[in-house]
Motif scaffolding. Structure first.
Motif, PDB file in Angstrom:
ATOM      1  N   SER A  37       0.833  -1.262   0.071  1.00  0.00           N
ATOM      2  CA  SER A  37       0.051   0.117   0.143  1.00  0.00           C
ATOM      3  C   SER A  37       0.867   1.213   0.002  1.00  0.00           C
ATOM      4  N   LEU A  38       1.888   1.256   0.709  1.00  0.00           N
ATOM      5  CA  LEU A  38       2.937   2.526   0.760  1.00  0.00           C
ATOM      6  C   LEU A  38       3.529   2.470  -0.487  1.00  0.00           C
ATOM      7  N   VAL A  39       3.881   1.590  -1.221  1.00  0.00           N
ATOM      8  CA  VAL A  39       4.348   1.453  -2.583  1.00  0.00           C
ATOM      9  C   VAL A  39       3.497   2.222  -3.343  1.00  0.00           C
ATOM     10  N   ALA A  40       2.043   1.671  -3.569  1.00  0.00           N
ATOM     11  CA  ALA A  40       1.305   2.647  -4.460  1.00  0.00           C
ATOM     12  C   ALA A  40       1.062   3.720  -4.063  1.00  0.00           C
ATOM     13  N   MET A  41       1.051   4.162  -2.746  1.00  0.00           N
ATOM     14  CA  MET A  41       0.716   5.720  -2.347  1.00  0.00           C
ATOM     15  C   MET A  41       2.086   6.436  -3.167  1.00  0.00           C
ATOM     16  N   ILE A  42       3.121   5.921  -2.726  1.00  0.00           N
ATOM     17  CA  ILE A  42       4.501   6.654  -3.180  1.00  0.00           C
ATOM     18  C   ILE A  42       4.432   7.020  -4.648  1.00  0.00           C
TER      19      ILE A  42
END
Length: 156
Positions: A37-42
């Motif tokens: 999820s963090l990768v997608a947000m970044i």
């Protein structure tokens, strides 16, 4: 950076840098789904919207302090009995710990105080923190028997 490389960087950290491992399998606090999820947000989120939301939630981190050590002071410390260990510890603390634990070890909203009577009063406790990295995300365990693992009393 492609998504898999970014995922592995967040999950595993980066050696010889301040980037800690955040993946739960690497001793971190984020599950695989949270890292993804963090990768997608970044990679996909509009950063101005992210910054506005973080600020609205009161989660904007304080500026990170930087510590500089006076060479003359380090020379004086190194001249003390076992001062080389303390001087090395001061340099390690200034480079890796001060941002979270504060310049005088007073603690911050990010990490607990290190200059407490409870911590400073017990050689076993100091040894535990040196070996285990305590609860510090950036702290890494030091090898048993290394000079860094020997407890040293810091000046008041």
């Amino acid at each position: 950076m492609d998504a898999e490389t970014l995922l592995h960087t967040i999950e595993r950290g980066r050696y010889n840098t301040a980037m800690a491992a955040y993946g739960v399998d690497e001793g971190g606090i984020l599950t695989n789904m949270q890292v993804r999820s963090l990768v997608a947000m970044i990679q996909d989120a509009p950063w101005d919207v992210v910054a506005t939301r973080v600020d609205a939630l009161g989660l904007t981190p304080p500026p990170m302090p930087a510590a500089t050590l006076d060479d003359a002071m380090l020379t004086q410390v190194a001249a003390l009995p076992e001062g080389d260990i303390l001087a090395s510890g001061l340099q390690i603390y200034a480079a890796n710990c001060v941002a979270c634990h504060g310049a005088n070890g007073e603690g911050t909203t990010l990490a607990p105080a290190l200059n407490s009577d409870e911590l400073r009063g017990s050689p076993d406790r100091r040894r535990y923190h040196a070996h285990r990295g305590a609860r510090c995300r950036r702290a890494r365990s030091w090898p048993a028997g290394s000079a860094r693992s020997r407890p040293t009393t810091l000046p008041p």
